[in-house]
Structure formats: C-alpha cells, structure tokens
Design a protein around this motif. Structure first.
Motif, mmCIF file in Angstrom:
data_model
loop_
_atom_site.group_PDB
_atom_site.id
_atom_site.type_symbol
_atom_site.label_atom_id
_atom_site.label_comp_id
_atom_site.label_asym_id
_atom_site.label_seq_id
_atom_site.Cartn_x
_atom_site.Cartn_y
_atom_site.Cartn_z
ATOM 1 N N ILE A 190 0.054 -2.923 -12.776
ATOM 2 C CA ILE A 190 -0.262 -1.634 -12.168
ATOM 3 C C ILE A 190 -1.172 -0.859 -13.115
ATOM 4 C CG2 ILE A 190 0.693 0.594 -11.451
ATOM 5 C CD1 ILE A 190 3.077 -0.897 -10.332
ATOM 6 N N ASP A 191 -2.309 -0.412 -12.596
ATOM 7 C CA ASP A 191 -3.250 0.375 -13.382
ATOM 8 C C ASP A 191 -2.598 1.711 -13.738
ATOM 9 O OD1 ASP A 191 -5.407 1.644 -14.557
ATOM 10 O OD2 ASP A 191 -6.783 1.266 -12.902
ATOM 11 N N THR A 192 -2.495 2.003 -15.023
ATOM 12 C CA THR A 192 -1.835 3.235 -15.468
ATOM 13 C C THR A 192 -2.742 4.452 -15.408
ATOM 14 O OG1 THR A 192 -2.362 2.780 -17.787
ATOM 15 C CG2 THR A 192 -0.237 1.964 -16.959
ATOM 16 N N ASN A 248 0.840 -1.199 0.000
ATOM 17 C CA ASN A 248 0.000 0.000 0.000
ATOM 18 C C ASN A 248 0.869 1.241 0.000
ATOM 19 O OD1 ASN A 248 -2.535 -1.451 0.249
ATOM 20 N ND2 ASN A 248 -1.829 -1.954 2.296
ATOM 21 N N ALA A 249 0.528 2.178 -0.871
ATOM 22 C CA ALA A 249 1.315 3.407 -0.983
ATOM 23 C C ALA A 249 0.383 4.603 -1.142
ATOM 24 C CB ALA A 249 2.265 3.331 -2.175
ATOM 25 N N THR A 250 0.820 5.727 -0.561
ATOM 26 C CA THR A 250 0.108 6.991 -0.715
ATOM 27 C C THR A 250 1.122 8.056 -1.095
ATOM 28 O OG1 THR A 250 -1.540 6.368 0.942
ATOM 29 C CG2 THR A 250 -1.324 8.728 0.451
ATOM 30 N N VAL A 251 0.791 8.813 -2.138
ATOM 31 C CA VAL A 251 1.634 9.907 -2.609
ATOM 32 C C VAL A 251 0.817 11.188 -2.507
ATOM 33 C CG1 VAL A 251 2.865 10.868 -4.598
ATOM 34 C CG2 VAL A 251 2.902 8.400 -4.184
ATOM 35 N N GLN A 252 1.435 12.249 -1.980
ATOM 36 C CA GLN A 252 0.769 13.547 -1.900
ATOM 37 C C GLN A 252 1.668 14.607 -2.521
ATOM 38 O OE1 GLN A 252 -0.964 14.500 1.934
ATOM 39 N NE2 GLN A 252 -1.020 12.332 2.479
ATOM 40 N N ILE A 292 -0.863 -2.349 -4.502
ATOM 41 C CA ILE A 292 -0.254 -3.108 -5.587
ATOM 42 C C ILE A 292 -0.045 -4.535 -5.098
ATOM 43 C CG2 ILE A 292 1.766 -3.325 -7.086
ATOM 44 C CD1 ILE A 292 2.185 -0.267 -6.603
ATOM 45 N N TYR A 293 -0.609 -5.481 -5.834
ATOM 46 C CA TYR A 293 -0.417 -6.888 -5.469
ATOM 47 C C TYR A 293 0.955 -7.329 -5.973
ATOM 48 C CZ TYR A 293 -1.117 -11.856 -4.826
ATOM 49 O OH TYR A 293 -0.977 -13.164 -4.423
#
Length: 141
Positions: free
Chosen positions: A82-84, A50-54, A106-107
C-alpha cells in the motif's frame, strides 16, 4: 407519496460501508469499499479492492500519510504494497475545513493467506493526527 420519495432518495444516497471509527479527528467520515456495505468485506486474492474515503479536514496539512495494518493473531502487521503517500490519491496540501476525497485501489496479492481479519486504515495529517482512522472486518478468499 412524499414519504416514499424520501425513503427512495435515502436508499440511493446511503451506500457507504459500515465501519468502526478508531479516533478520527476529521469529520464526518464516510468509507465506501466497493461491493461491501456491511462487513465483513469479502476481498478476492488476485483482484483489486477499491475504496473511497471522504472527510472534512480538521487542520491544514502539507502531507497525508497512509498507515494500513491487518491483525494477525494479536499483532497488527503492516499491509504490504500500500502506497503510504496519500497525496498520490488526493490533492495536497490540504486546507482546514476542506472536504477531502481519498480513493485507492489495493491489489490483494494471491500469496496472501485466506483468512478472516480486521484491517485498520489511518490517514494521518502533517501533525501525525488521524484525520481518518477506521477498523473494518475483512475476509480474504
């Protein structure tokens, strides 16, 4: 007493993952990969990462395209699965100066090799500029 409270507040609010910027035009950029403050990030095959970008958008954009690669040898190989379409994980269109949060899971496929590599993630605006570009060492176990 005031100093102790200030230090505690800083420690509780600075849990972002350390990363290397590779030309982001949005700013400031923060990256938070779950359970990883200091790379290399250990990602388990057969599990979600799991990732979060701000960031704050540098310009208006109708779209947000995601590019993710992993370095295998001296070659950047596209990260499969990965969904683009970044608009699936945030609201588009994006206005200039808007604070954007992009979160994804992301699995990590069991079939991926157990390797150490460097992953590159780019969040590209409609003009193909990298609102966010970051490199992060990872270990797949």
């Amino acid at each position: 007493m005031y100093r102790i409270l200030t230090v505690l507040l800083l420690l509780t609010t600075t849990s972002a993952t350390v990363f290397q910027d590779c030309g982001s035009v949005g700013s400031p950029v923060t990256v938070d990969i779950e359970d990883c403050e200091l790379p290399p990030c250990v990602l388990s095959r057969g599990h979600l990462a799991n990732a979060t970008v701000q960031y704050t958008a540098s310009r208006a954009s109708e779209t947000l395209k995601i590019e993710a690669t992993a370095q295998i040898g001296n070659v950047d190989v596209p990260w499969p699965g990965i969904d683009t379409d970044g608009c699936q994980e945030t609201t588009c269109p994006i206005s200039a100066g808007t604070h954007v949060t992009w979160s994804t899971s992301i699995y990590i496929e069991r079939e991926y090799p157990a390797i150490s590599t460097v992953a590159t993630f780019k969040l590209l605006n409609s003009a193909s500029e990298p609102e966010v570009c970051f490199l992060i060492p990872i270990i797949l176990v």
